[in-house]
Enzyme design. Structure first.
Site, short mmCIF file in Angstrom:
data_model
loop_
_atom_site.label_atom_id
_atom_site.label_comp_id
_atom_site.label_asym_id
_atom_site.label_seq_id
_atom_site.Cartn_x
_atom_site.Cartn_y
_atom_site.Cartn_z
N ASN A 129 29.63 45.53 33.84
CA ASN A 129 30.53 44.87 33.48
C ASN A 129 31.91 45.98 33.70
OD1 ASN A 129 33.10 44.11 32.50
ND2 ASN A 129 32.51 44.44 30.34
N LYS A 178 34.98 46.30 33.85
CA LYS A 178 36.02 46.75 33.06
C LYS A 178 37.26 46.91 33.87
CE LYS A 178 33.59 47.12 29.31
NZ LYS A 178 33.30 47.60 27.45
N HIS A 238 34.63 39.15 25.20
CA HIS A 238 34.25 40.54 25.25
C HIS A 238 34.70 40.09 24.39
CE1 HIS A 238 34.00 44.87 25.97
NE2 HIS A 238 32.96 44.02 27.01
N GLU A 261 37.01 43.66 23.39
CA GLU A 261 38.32 43.60 24.23
C GLU A 261 39.55 42.57 24.87
OE1 GLU A 261 36.22 46.42 27.35
OE2 GLU A 261 36.04 47.48 26.22
N GLU A 264 26.50 41.76 21.45
CA GLU A 264 27.44 43.42 21.55
C GLU A 264 28.13 43.57 20.64
OE1 GLU A 264 28.44 43.62 26.45
OE2 GLU A 264 29.68 43.21 25.25
N GLY A 282 30.97 51.20 24.05
CA GLY A 282 32.04 52.37 24.81
C GLY A 282 31.40 53.89 23.51
N SER A 285 26.65 50.15 24.68
CA SER A 285 26.55 51.87 25.47
C SER A 285 24.85 51.95 25.86
CB SER A 285 26.08 52.77 24.39
OG SER A 285 27.42 52.76 23.88
P1 PGA Z 1 29.26 49.98 27.04
O1 PGA Z 1 30.18 48.37 27.16
O2 PGA Z 1 27.78 50.34 28.17
O3 PGA Z 1 30.62 50.26 27.77
O4 PGA Z 1 29.27 50.14 25.65
C1 PGA Z 1 29.64 47.56 26.78
C2 PGA Z 1 30.49 46.11 27.51
O5 PGA Z 1 31.36 46.16 26.88
O6 PGA Z 1 29.83 44.75 28.05
#
Ligand code: PGA
Length: 253
Positions: A9, A11, A98, A100, A170, A176, A216
């Site tokens: 992803n 983003k 997601h 976000e 997640e 992140g 992460s």
């Molecule tokens: P990350 O994000 O691996 O940077 O923690 C995962 C995601 O949001 O899909």
């Protein structure tokens, strides 16, 4: 047998030039180094989808995903992209729900149920994201919270439609942040979700549902996470922006 999937992803990252460089590095490494049994998915921003598709053309195990779609078929929704549009340019997957999107764009479980319907109607495989905040993790209600996300957005589906959905667990506190769920925490949630799905759709459907872990994930922790019996791959954010790290994560299966 459920599919093993590792999805990147991106983003809101990468100019076109950067995205194409990353894609061609991933394509070369995947062709040379990755077994056939892992499905690789790249989720660039909408604007790069066609260019990235052209650049992965011919790499059979690499598929394309959008990061969102609108729930309406068409119309006056300025700035939005429909599932039909994605299908028409050869996109196969769409990330929905997601954290976000839930946080910054106020997406609700009810709205996501409609997006899932739109995606399935246009032959897109939804990668449906779910996961709890730090506060919910700490108060102990995390399994029931995540189960209710799944119930409210997915359990209206027929058995055959539900069978087309991929789930990505997640935990928000791990996205992140550098904090990763331990393999025990991931396995506990994934197994609970599988049991919950089995109660609704039966054990055959549950056994065939791919449940990815995200938060992460890195080359250093992916082997342990992927070794969990109910973890069927990963949704990778930050580490998917570095070709070597992303392909090492895929290879740790
Ligand atoms: P990350 O994000 O691996 O940077 O923690 C995962 C995601 O949001 O899909």
């Amino acid at each position: 047998m459920r599919k093993k999937i590792v999805a990147g992803n991106w983003k809101m990252n990468n100019t076109l030039e950067e995205g194409l460089k990353l894609t061609s590095e991933i394509v070369n490494m995947v062709n040379d180094e990755v077994n056939d049994d892992v499905t690789v998915v790249l989720a660039p921003p909408f604007i790069h989808l066609t260019s990235v598709k052209n650049s992965i053309n011919g790499a059979e195990k690499i598929y394309l995903s959008a990061q969102n779609c609108n729930e309406h078929p068409s119309g006056a929704y300025t700035g939005e992209v429909s599932a039909a549009m994605l299908n028409s340019i050869g996109v196969g997957y769409v990330i929905l729900g997601h954290s976000e999107r839930r946080e910054y764009f106020s997406e609700t479980n009810a709205e996501l149920a409609k997006k899932v319907d739109a995606a399935l109607e246009h032959n897109l495989t939804p990668i449906f994201c779910c996961g709890e905040s730090q506060a919910i993790r700490e108060n102990g209600d995390f399994v029931s919270f995540v189960c209710s996300q799944i119930k409210e957005s997915l359990f209206h589906l027929s058995e055959s439609d539900f069978s087309k959905v991929v789930i990505a667990y997640e935990p928000i506190w791990a996205i992140g942040t550098g904090l990763t769920a331990s393999s025990e925490q991931a396995q506990e949630m994934h197994a609970s979700l599988r049991t919950y799905i089995a109660d609704q759709y039966g054990s055959e459907v549950a056994d065939n549902t791919s449940i990815l872990y995200g938060g992460s994930a890195k080359p250093g922790n992916a082997p342990e996470l992927f070794a969990c019996p109910d973890v069927d791959g990963g949704l990778i954010g930050g580490a998917s922006l570095k070709s070597r790290d992303f392909v090492d994560i895929i290879k740790s299966y």
